[in-house]
Design an enzyme around this catalytic site. Structure first.
Site, PDB file in Angstrom:
ATOM      1  CG  ASP A 175      -2.028   0.994   1.149  1.00  0.00           C
ATOM      2  OD1 ASP A 175      -3.194   0.571   1.175  1.00  0.00           O
ATOM      3  OD2 ASP A 175      -1.744   2.217   1.045  1.00  0.00           O
ATOM      4  CB  ILE A 176       1.068   4.076  -2.345  1.00  0.00           C
ATOM      5  CG1 ILE A 176       2.229   4.912  -2.843  1.00  0.00           C
ATOM      6  CG2 ILE A 176      -0.170   4.906  -2.247  1.00  0.00           C
ATOM      7  CD1 ILE A 176       3.359   4.138  -3.416  1.00  0.00           C
ATOM      8  CG  HIS A 234      -8.387  -3.535  -2.126  1.00  0.00           C
ATOM      9  ND1 HIS A 234      -9.329  -2.830  -2.841  1.00  0.00           N
ATOM     10  CD2 HIS A 234      -8.139  -2.803  -1.014  1.00  0.00           C
ATOM     11  CE1 HIS A 234      -9.620  -1.714  -2.199  1.00  0.00           C
ATOM     12  NE2 HIS A 234      -8.920  -1.672  -1.069  1.00  0.00           N
ATOM     13  CG  HIS A 263      -6.413  -2.833   3.410  1.00  0.00           C
ATOM     14  ND1 HIS A 263      -5.702  -1.677   3.121  1.00  0.00           N
ATOM     15  CD2 HIS A 263      -7.646  -2.650   2.888  1.00  0.00           C
ATOM     16  CE1 HIS A 263      -6.475  -0.838   2.456  1.00  0.00           C
ATOM     17  NE2 HIS A 263      -7.673  -1.401   2.303  1.00  0.00           N
TER      18      HIS A 263
END
Ligand code: 5GP
Length: 130
Positions: free
Chosen positions: A29-30, A93, A95
């Protein structure tokens, strides 16, 4: 219009890749909640995770398990927390977030600001533990 994650799948946008196969992709994750915060996606674009076919949903979780094992070998933490939000990017998605207490999985927490070098080195370390 393709999602940002589809652009990542196609290589049109870069990512810090952790793992992939023909159907799934994992990448950092950015804007991570913790070092090692990783997203796992099906490559085929579907917005809502519970609209995935049963088999795809099951295999997404099995793929995520392999990635979680590598993250926990890399980052000091009690557990890898798993969360599904999906309010920002309409591409299913999960996490995977290294956590030590329940508050670490709060998406209201401030995000870490990591340099490109830090993200690249975390990704490399996780990949080496796959
Ligand atoms: P959600 O849709 O689950 O609410 O949040 C989407 C997540 O994707 C956020 O944690 C956000 O930081 C991450 N994200 C959004 N755009 C990008 C991107 O271009 N690259 C990466 N690696 N992560 C992204």
């Amino acid at each position: 219009m393709p999602t940002i994650f589809t652009k990542i799948v196609k290589g049109e946008i870069p990512c810090y890749k952790i793992a992939e196969d023909d159907r799934f992709l994992a990448f950092l994750d950015i804007n991570p909640l913790a070092k090692g915060h990783t997203l796992v996606i099906p490559k085929k674009e579907t917005d809502y995770i519970f609209d995935l076919e049963d088999e795809v949903l099951a295999d997404l979780n099995i793929f995520a398990k392999k990635v979680a094992r590598a993250i926990e070998k890399t980052v000091t933490c009690k557990r890898i927390g798993i969360a599904v939000i999906g309010l920002e990017v309409p591409h299913a998605h999960v996490h995977l977030v290294p956590i030590n207490n329940i508050g670490d999985l709060s998406f209201a927490n401030p995000k870490l600001s990591l340099s490109e070098q830090e993200l690249a080195s975390i990704a490399e370390a996780i990949r080496s533990n796959l």
